[in-house]
Design an enzyme around this catalytic site. Structure first.
Site, PDB file in Angstrom:
ATOM      1  N   GLY A 145      25.439   4.177  17.364  1.00 24.25           N
ATOM      2  CA  GLY A 145      25.555   3.126  16.362  1.00 24.25           C
ATOM      3  C   GLY A 145      26.520   2.020  16.741  1.00 24.25           C
ATOM      4  O   GLY A 145      26.462   1.452  17.835  1.00 24.25           O
ATOM      5  N   GLY A 164      15.350   0.385  12.671  1.00 23.00           N
ATOM      6  CA  GLY A 164      14.609   0.019  13.874  1.00 23.00           C
ATOM      7  C   GLY A 164      15.480  -0.232  15.084  1.00 23.00           C
ATOM      8  O   GLY A 164      14.971  -0.403  16.196  1.00 23.00           O
ATOM      9  N   ASP A 171      15.030   2.493  17.834  1.00 25.69           N
ATOM     10  CA  ASP A 171      13.769   2.371  18.565  1.00 25.69           C
ATOM     11  C   ASP A 171      13.806   1.187  19.526  1.00 25.69           C
ATOM     12  O   ASP A 171      13.274   1.270  20.642  1.00 25.69           O
ATOM     13  CB  ASP A 171      12.607   2.210  17.587  1.00 25.69           C
ATOM     14  CG  ASP A 171      12.429   3.422  16.684  1.00 25.69           C
ATOM     15  OD1 ASP A 171      12.770   4.539  17.123  1.00 25.69           O
ATOM     16  OD2 ASP A 171      11.966   3.249  15.544  1.00 25.69           O
TER      17      ASP A 171
END
Length: 308
Positions: free
Chosen positions: A222, A249, A252
């Protein structure tokens, strides 16, 4: 053997506009979303070849999925099933917290089976990418994932796995042994620290994952960036400073950036830099995959904020 091949469930996405409790939402957007197809779109936008396979229903949502993925440059192998296309409903309770509800039990995507995934497609790929989501959907979907991995490995095709644990699909107890088995069969693994800690020692997550077998371990952390252990060499990269609009998203997009550069033959440091940039770009726009960046857009992250 230059392209990405991936498969799994892509769903219709009903997203509440704005921020706040769902009962007070007054407008909604409709799109598509699915971890595997998000990665395929990301790779295609970065100039790579990408193929997505999955089952969709005989409905408008299924048709939209095939249309959107095709328009994004993804070679789309959509198998029409007589069940419905799954849906997810998402709202942002606050700027930092998003909630997703699934409507996918018995969906077309959950009925994926080993027979749906052609061996020829797997053997002709540059990398086969799967996630820990698909094995949670059904026994036949799980079988499709593991059989496809073995087919790819037998053909000498690298296998990429994104752990992608989803607590709304299965418990930690049920997921842990399956995810561990999945990782042990992979060449490239992506996981967050929390996902990895389901089945490995949390003291040194990259090393613990690498002990299971994969030569390339990338830990997505993150706002703290990423750490990696690639062919025995450690790497660590911070995030790029951007204004976060929608965090969904980002993971991904990160995976797509890494795999696109891997397919292009870039060295590990470049793959990670592209992954970080793609993830950073993704959080600056709303949607699961609609804002997947091009190479030029990634370059603009470090340039002028007005393109003339």
């Amino acid at each position: 053997m230059t392209g990405l091949f991936t498969f799994g469930e892509t769903m219709g996405l009903v997203a509440a506009d704005g921020i706040g409790p769902l009962p007070y939402a007054r407008s909604f957007s409709f799109g598509i979303g699915g971890a595997e197809s998000n990665v395929a779109v990301g790779v295609a936008r970065l100039g790579g070849e990408a193929t997505w396979l999955g089952r969709v229903g005989p409905d408008a949502t299924g048709a939209l999925i095939a249309e959107r993925l095709g328009a994004a440059g993804v070679r789309t192998l959509a198998i029409t099933d007589d069940s419905f296309t799954g849906l997810m409903v998402r709202h942002r309770r606050s700027a930092q917290f998003a909630q997703v509800d699934y409507h996918r039990a018995g969906s077309a995507g959950s009925r994926l089976s080993p027979a749906d995934v052609p061996s020829a497609e797997l053997s002709a790929s540059g990398v086969v990418h799967v996630t820990g989501i698909t094995p949670a959907l059904s026994e036949t979907a799980r079988a499709a994932v593991f059989q496809s991995i073995e087919t790819a490995r037998a053909a000498g095709v690298p296998v990429s796995v994104d752990v992608n644990y989803r607590s709304k699909l299965w418990s930690r107890f049920d997921a842990a042994p399956v995810l561990r088995d999945l990782v042990s069969r992979a060449d490239v693994v992506f996981a967050s620290p929390e996902e990895a800690e389901l089945f490995v020692d949390p003291q040194d997550v990259p090393a613990a994952l690498a002990k299971l077998g994969p030569a390339e371990v990338i830990v997505k952390d993150g706002a703290r960036g990423c750490t990696a252990l690639i062919d025995g060499e450690r790497h660590a990269l911070p995030v790029l400073p951007v204004t976060v609009i929608d965090p969904v998203g980002a993971g991904d997009a990160f995976v797509a950036g890494y795999l696109a550069d891997r397919l292009a033959g870039a060295p590990p440091a470049d793959r990670l830099a592209t992954a970080i940039a793609a993830g950073a770009f993704a959080v600056t726009v709303p949607g699961d995959c609609e804002g997947a960046p091009t190479r030029a857009e990634l370059a603009a992250l470090k340039g002028d904020d007005v393109r003339r």
